[in-house]
Design an enzyme around this catalytic site. Sequence first.
Site, PDB file in Angstrom:
ATOM      1  N   ASN A  76       0.867  -1.182   0.000  1.00 48.93           N
ATOM      2  CA  ASN A  76       0.000   0.000   0.000  1.00 48.93           C
ATOM      3  C   ASN A  76       0.908   1.237   0.000  1.00 48.93           C
ATOM      4  OD1 ASN A  76      -1.850   2.005   0.394  1.00 48.93           O
ATOM      5  ND2 ASN A  76      -2.273   1.500   2.547  1.00 48.93           N
ATOM      6  N   LYS A 131       0.066   4.273  -0.342  1.00 50.30           N
ATOM      7  CA  LYS A 131      -0.597   5.475   0.196  1.00 50.30           C
ATOM      8  C   LYS A 131      -0.369   6.648  -0.766  1.00 50.30           C
ATOM      9  CE  LYS A 131       0.290   3.555   4.699  1.00 50.30           C
ATOM     10  NZ  LYS A 131      -0.012   3.646   6.091  1.00 50.30           N
ATOM     11  N   HIS A 190      -9.644   1.141   4.618  1.00 51.32           N
ATOM     12  CA  HIS A 190      -8.340   1.308   5.280  1.00 51.32           C
ATOM     13  C   HIS A 190      -8.497   2.256   6.469  1.00 51.32           C
ATOM     14  CE1 HIS A 190      -4.186   2.535   6.016  1.00 51.32           C
ATOM     15  NE2 HIS A 190      -3.857   1.373   5.478  1.00 51.32           N
ATOM     16  N   GLU A 228      -6.873   4.693   7.450  1.00 52.27           N
ATOM     17  CA  GLU A 228      -6.704   6.134   7.153  1.00 52.27           C
ATOM     18  C   GLU A 228      -7.960   6.692   6.489  1.00 52.27           C
ATOM     19  OE1 GLU A 228      -2.947   5.511   5.251  1.00 52.27           O
ATOM     20  OE2 GLU A 228      -2.160   4.980   7.221  1.00 52.27           O
ATOM     21  N   GLU A 259      -5.627  -4.902  10.621  1.00 47.67           N
ATOM     22  CA  GLU A 259      -4.639  -3.838  10.780  1.00 47.67           C
ATOM     23  C   GLU A 259      -4.969  -3.017  12.029  1.00 47.67           C
ATOM     24  OE1 GLU A 259      -2.580  -2.977   6.775  1.00 47.67           O
ATOM     25  OE2 GLU A 259      -4.199  -1.557   7.041  1.00 47.67           O
ATOM     26  N   GLY A 306       2.151   2.263  10.577  1.00 46.95           N
ATOM     27  CA  GLY A 306       3.117   3.345  10.397  1.00 46.95           C
ATOM     28  C   GLY A 306       3.763   3.803  11.702  1.00 46.95           C
ATOM     29  N   SER A 356       3.224  -2.079  10.509  1.00 45.31           N
ATOM     30  CA  SER A 356       4.669  -2.057  10.725  1.00 45.31           C
ATOM     31  C   SER A 356       5.359  -3.387  10.392  1.00 45.31           C
ATOM     32  CB  SER A 356       4.988  -1.617  12.162  1.00 45.31           C
ATOM     33  OG  SER A 356       4.530  -0.295  12.377  1.00 45.31           O
ATOM     34  N   GLY A 385       2.753  -1.086   4.322  1.00 45.96           N
ATOM     35  CA  GLY A 385       2.837   0.316   3.927  1.00 45.96           C
ATOM     36  C   GLY A 385       4.293   0.740   3.766  1.00 45.96           C
ATOM     37  N   GLY A 386       4.869   1.277   4.838  1.00 44.62           N
ATOM     38  CA  GLY A 386       6.219   1.860   4.793  1.00 44.62           C
ATOM     39  C   GLY A 386       7.267   0.975   4.125  1.00 44.62           C
TER      40      GLY A 386
HETATM   41  C1  PEP Z   1      -0.841   0.108   5.772  1.00 43.38           C
HETATM   42  O1  PEP Z   1      -0.706   1.150   5.167  1.00 43.38           O
HETATM   43  O2  PEP Z   1      -1.831  -0.601   5.558  1.00 43.38           O
HETATM   44  C2  PEP Z   1       0.207  -0.295   6.723  1.00 43.38           C
HETATM   45  C3  PEP Z   1       0.073  -1.432   7.364  1.00 43.38           C
HETATM   46  O3  PEP Z   1       1.260   0.568   6.881  1.00 43.38           O
HETATM   47  P1  PEP Z   1       2.666   0.246   7.646  1.00 43.38           P
HETATM   48  O4  PEP Z   1       3.177  -1.045   7.081  1.00 43.38           O
HETATM   49  O5  PEP Z   1       3.530   1.420   7.308  1.00 43.38           O
HETATM   50  O6  PEP Z   1       2.358   0.136   9.095  1.00 43.38           O
END
Ligand code: PEP
Length: 258
Positions: A9, A11, A100, A102, A172, A178, A218, A239-240
């Site tokens: 993802n 973002k 999601h 966010e 999640e 994040g 994470s 994500g990251g």
């Molecule tokens: C996400 O964006 O769904 C996510 C899990 O981000 P991260 O891996 O950065 O925590």
Amino acid sequence: MPKLWLAANWKMNKTVSEGQAFVGRLVEQIPGLIKPGAGEVQVLIFPGLVSLQSVATAARDTTIRVGAQDCYFEAHGAFTGEVSLPQIKDAGGSAVIVGHSERRHVIGEDNRLVAAKLRATINAGVLAVLCVGELAEERDAGGAFRVVDEQLETALAGLAGVTERTLAVAYEPVWAIGSGRSATVPDVEEMAIFIRERLVEHIGEERGKDVAIMYGGSVKPGNLSGYMSIRDITGALVGGASLDADSFAALYREMEGQ
Ligand code: PEP
């Protein structure tokens, strides 16, 4: 269907050219992604909408699937700024992230809107990755299961025609996204068992047992294999650590080594 899912993802990150370069670098690192190469791990990339088509084109000769981070539930009309499922499909998308955290907590989407988007995605024959998860204060107050239950209940109640081809669930926990603070393996395992039970209850034993459950929060090289050792976890939404092709390739190898 693949046994394991590795989803990126991005973002609101990466330009068109950065997205294309990512695909090139990832394939360099993992040549097995070039078609027909149907490995055990299905890669799914969710770029920003502006790059969806160019990333899909860059991934044309690979097994990588591309999707959108959100969608609207109507197929067309006066909904300024929104994007429909026919538009996503036409641009090369075959999956959508629905609900999601966010979208829920920054943009303000509620369970009902998420449910409408989920229904529209499934009806369009597109894979919906339904995100569920609790806030830190909800977990601290002992409400994690209740929150996830409500999110699943509103989204899945009365849903017809859903299969593992059109539905995956990503657990999640919001406090882990994040934040660098990933959830413990026992906590994820307990929640994955709960989600599996709810899936079976809502969509039946036959289909509920095959729907993928991913963990997100994470995830990074080194901690993925712990989550993948959980029986009911069959993928990760990242994500990251998905922004850098080399780190994403490391996650791919870690998942493949399971
Ligand atoms: C996400 O964006 O769904 C996510 C899990 O981000 P991260 O891996 O950065 O925590």
